[in-house]
Design a protein around this motif. Structure first.
Motif, PDB file in Angstrom:
ATOM      1  N   ILE A   2       0.855  -1.193   0.000  1.00 22.88           N
ATOM      2  CA  ILE A   2       0.000   0.000   0.000  1.00 22.88           C
ATOM      3  C   ILE A   2       0.886   1.237   0.000  1.00 22.88           C
ATOM      4  CG2 ILE A   2      -1.753   1.310   1.259  1.00 22.88           C
ATOM      5  CD1 ILE A   2      -2.728  -1.360   2.435  1.00 22.88           C
ATOM      6  N   THR A   3       0.697   2.074  -1.021  1.00 22.29           N
ATOM      7  CA  THR A   3       1.454   3.313  -1.155  1.00 22.29           C
ATOM      8  C   THR A   3       0.520   4.428  -1.623  1.00 22.29           C
ATOM      9  OG1 THR A   3       2.061   2.720  -3.419  1.00 22.29           O
ATOM     10  CG2 THR A   3       3.652   2.168  -1.688  1.00 22.29           C
ATOM     11  N   LYS A   4       1.043   5.642  -1.613  1.00 20.86           N
ATOM     12  CA  LYS A   4       0.258   6.796  -2.056  1.00 20.86           C
ATOM     13  C   LYS A   4       0.199   6.829  -3.583  1.00 20.86           C
ATOM     14  CE  LYS A   4      -0.033  11.745  -1.236  1.00 20.86           C
ATOM     15  NZ  LYS A   4       0.516  12.898  -0.520  1.00 20.86           N
ATOM     16  N   ALA A   5      -0.993   7.033  -4.123  1.00 18.42           N
ATOM     17  CA  ALA A   5      -1.171   7.127  -5.574  1.00 18.42           C
ATOM     18  C   ALA A   5      -0.642   8.464  -6.088  1.00 18.42           C
ATOM     19  CB  ALA A   5      -2.644   6.977  -5.929  1.00 18.42           C
ATOM     20  N   THR A   6      -0.194   8.441  -7.336  1.00 19.79           N
ATOM     21  CA  THR A   6       0.289   9.652  -7.995  1.00 19.79           C
ATOM     22  C   THR A   6      -0.480   9.851  -9.305  1.00 19.79           C
ATOM     23  OG1 THR A   6       1.961   8.492  -9.299  1.00 19.79           O
ATOM     24  CG2 THR A   6       2.617   9.220  -7.073  1.00 19.79           C
ATOM     25  N   LEU A   7      -0.206  10.966  -9.970  1.00 19.26           N
ATOM     26  CA  LEU A   7      -0.865  11.240 -11.247  1.00 19.26           C
ATOM     27  C   LEU A   7      -0.615  10.129 -12.269  1.00 19.26           C
ATOM     28  CD1 LEU A   7      -0.319  15.093 -11.639  1.00 19.26           C
ATOM     29  CD2 LEU A   7      -2.468  13.897 -11.151  1.00 19.26           C
ATOM     30  N   GLU A   8       0.539   9.458 -12.171  1.00 20.46           N
ATOM     31  CA  GLU A   8       0.842   8.349 -13.085  1.00 20.46           C
ATOM     32  C   GLU A   8      -0.164   7.202 -12.950  1.00 20.46           C
ATOM     33  OE1 GLU A   8       4.812   7.173 -12.112  1.00 20.46           O
ATOM     34  OE2 GLU A   8       5.697   8.966 -12.998  1.00 20.46           O
ATOM     35  N   LEU A  59      -4.734   6.149  -1.361  1.00 19.98           N
ATOM     36  CA  LEU A  59      -3.830   5.032  -1.142  1.00 19.98           C
ATOM     37  C   LEU A  59      -4.167   3.950  -2.160  1.00 19.98           C
ATOM     38  CD1 LEU A  59      -3.900   4.737   2.761  1.00 19.98           C
ATOM     39  CD2 LEU A  59      -2.177   5.860   1.328  1.00 19.98           C
ATOM     40  N   LYS A  60      -3.141   3.343  -2.721  1.00 18.26           N
ATOM     41  CA  LYS A  60      -3.348   2.269  -3.698  1.00 18.26           C
ATOM     42  C   LYS A  60      -2.739   0.979  -3.150  1.00 18.26           C
ATOM     43  CE  LYS A  60       0.885   3.437  -6.094  1.00 18.26           C
ATOM     44  NZ  LYS A  60       1.664   3.416  -7.272  1.00 18.26           N
ATOM     45  N   ILE A  68      -4.944  -3.133  -7.344  1.00 18.53           N
ATOM     46  CA  ILE A  68      -6.109  -3.989  -7.117  1.00 18.53           C
ATOM     47  C   ILE A  68      -7.061  -3.408  -6.072  1.00 18.53           C
ATOM     48  CG2 ILE A  68      -4.944  -6.091  -7.865  1.00 18.53           C
ATOM     49  CD1 ILE A  68      -4.620  -6.798  -4.850  1.00 18.53           C
ATOM     50  N   GLY A  69      -6.657  -2.298  -5.446  1.00 23.09           N
ATOM     51  CA  GLY A  69      -7.523  -1.643  -4.469  1.00 23.09           C
ATOM     52  C   GLY A  69      -7.058  -0.225  -4.235  1.00 23.09           C
ATOM     53  N   CYS A  70      -7.978   0.593  -3.706  1.00 29.52           N
ATOM     54  CA  CYS A  70      -7.610   1.967  -3.372  1.00 29.52           C
ATOM     55  C   CYS A  70      -8.631   2.538  -2.398  1.00 29.52           C
ATOM     56  CB  CYS A  70      -7.516   2.842  -4.623  1.00 29.52           C
ATOM     57  SG  CYS A  70      -9.080   3.080  -5.490  1.00 29.52           S
ATOM     58  N   VAL A  71      -8.265   3.654  -1.792  1.00 28.98           N
ATOM     59  CA  VAL A  71      -9.178   4.362  -0.899  1.00 28.98           C
ATOM     60  C   VAL A  71      -8.804   5.838  -0.915  1.00 28.98           C
ATOM     61  CG1 VAL A  71      -7.788   3.979   1.203  1.00 28.98           C
ATOM     62  CG2 VAL A  71     -10.255   4.380   1.395  1.00 28.98           C
ATOM     63  N   VAL A  96      -8.144  -7.388   1.096  1.00 27.65           N
ATOM     64  CA  VAL A  96      -7.574  -6.128   0.590  1.00 27.65           C
ATOM     65  C   VAL A  96      -8.292  -4.923   1.207  1.00 27.65           C
ATOM     66  CG1 VAL A  96      -7.217  -4.707  -1.475  1.00 27.65           C
ATOM     67  CG2 VAL A  96      -6.742  -7.162  -1.549  1.00 27.65           C
ATOM     68  N   GLY A  97      -9.622  -4.951   1.237  1.00 26.03           N
ATOM     69  CA  GLY A  97     -10.383  -3.839   1.817  1.00 26.03           C
ATOM     70  C   GLY A  97     -10.052  -3.629   3.281  1.00 26.03           C
ATOM     71  N   LYS A  98      -9.946  -4.711   4.023  1.00 30.57           N
ATOM     72  CA  LYS A  98      -9.608  -4.634   5.447  1.00 30.57           C
ATOM     73  C   LYS A  98      -8.232  -3.986   5.643  1.00 30.57           C
ATOM     74  CE  LYS A  98      -9.168  -7.571   9.540  1.00 30.57           C
ATOM     75  NZ  LYS A  98      -9.262  -8.948  10.046  1.00 30.57           N
ATOM     76  N   LYS A  99      -7.262  -4.383   4.802  1.00 26.99           N
ATOM     77  CA  LYS A  99      -5.914  -3.807   4.899  1.00 26.99           C
ATOM     78  C   LYS A  99      -5.931  -2.315   4.575  1.00 26.99           C
ATOM     79  CE  LYS A  99      -3.585  -8.155   4.037  1.00 26.99           C
ATOM     80  NZ  LYS A  99      -3.094  -9.056   3.004  1.00 26.99           N
ATOM     81  N   LEU A 100      -6.741  -1.921   3.599  1.00 22.45           N
ATOM     82  CA  LEU A 100      -6.850  -0.495   3.270  1.00 22.45           C
ATOM     83  C   LEU A 100      -7.491   0.285   4.419  1.00 22.45           C
ATOM     84  CD1 LEU A 100      -7.790  -0.793  -0.499  1.00 22.45           C
ATOM     85  CD2 LEU A 100      -5.785   0.406   0.404  1.00 22.45           C
TER      86      LEU A 100
END
Length: 169
Positions: A2-8, A59-60, A68-71, A96-100
């Protein structure tokens, strides 16, 4: 991971979110809104603007170079707003949802915010029950559902948002 999403990541996020919430592909998962709403859940312009706002974090959850997931997490006064929790329809019920959600709680703690709030469409009983099992409580607050050209209700049942909250720390 899980990391921060970017414009890419905008194109991949857009595909993932829309596939999980709307259309035929979303019906493979249990979190679909396809039976109550038509139209797209989001678009690339909206996601880009969201990422560029310093109060927002997406977060992705990445596995094998695929998101495969994001929030979406939004800093609002003394709380963190959680929205658009998304897991690929084929991978729902895999944790995955629980981890997010766990990562969202850590994010709130890092920001010194004592609670997380979210809104869930009132007719989504199974989803509301899932959030309650993860420590969220119904605040009793209701907000009108913003029907628009993007969010087109296809159900006769009136829609509103239920506000859920979880205290952190």
């Amino acid at each position: 991971m899980i990391t921060k999403a970017t414009l890419e990541n905008v194109s991949q996020l857009n595909t993932l979110i829309n596939s999980a919430y709307r259309g035929e592909s979303s019906k493979k998962g249990w979190t679909t809104e396809a039976n109550i709403l038509e139209g797209l859940r989001t678009n690339e312009i909206e996601l880009s603007e969201t990422i560029l706002n310093p109060k927002n974090t997406i977060l992705k959850f990445t596995e094998n170079n695929q998101i495969i997931g994001c929030v979406l997490l939004v800093e609002k006064e003394q709380q963190l707003y959680l929205g658009m929790l998304t897991v690929s329809p084929e991978l729902q019920n895999s944790g995955v949802g629980k981890k997010l959600l766990q990562q969202a709680a850590l994010h709130a703690l890092e920001l010194g915010l004592p609670r997380i709030v979210m809104t869930v469409i009132s007719v989504r009983d199974e989803l509301i029950a899932w959030y309650k099992r993860h420590g969220y409580e119904d605040t009793g607050v209701r907000e009108p559902f913003p029907a628009s050209a993007v969010h087109i209700p296809i159900t006769e049942e009136p829609l509103e948002f239920i506000v859920l909250e979880k205290r952190i720390g």
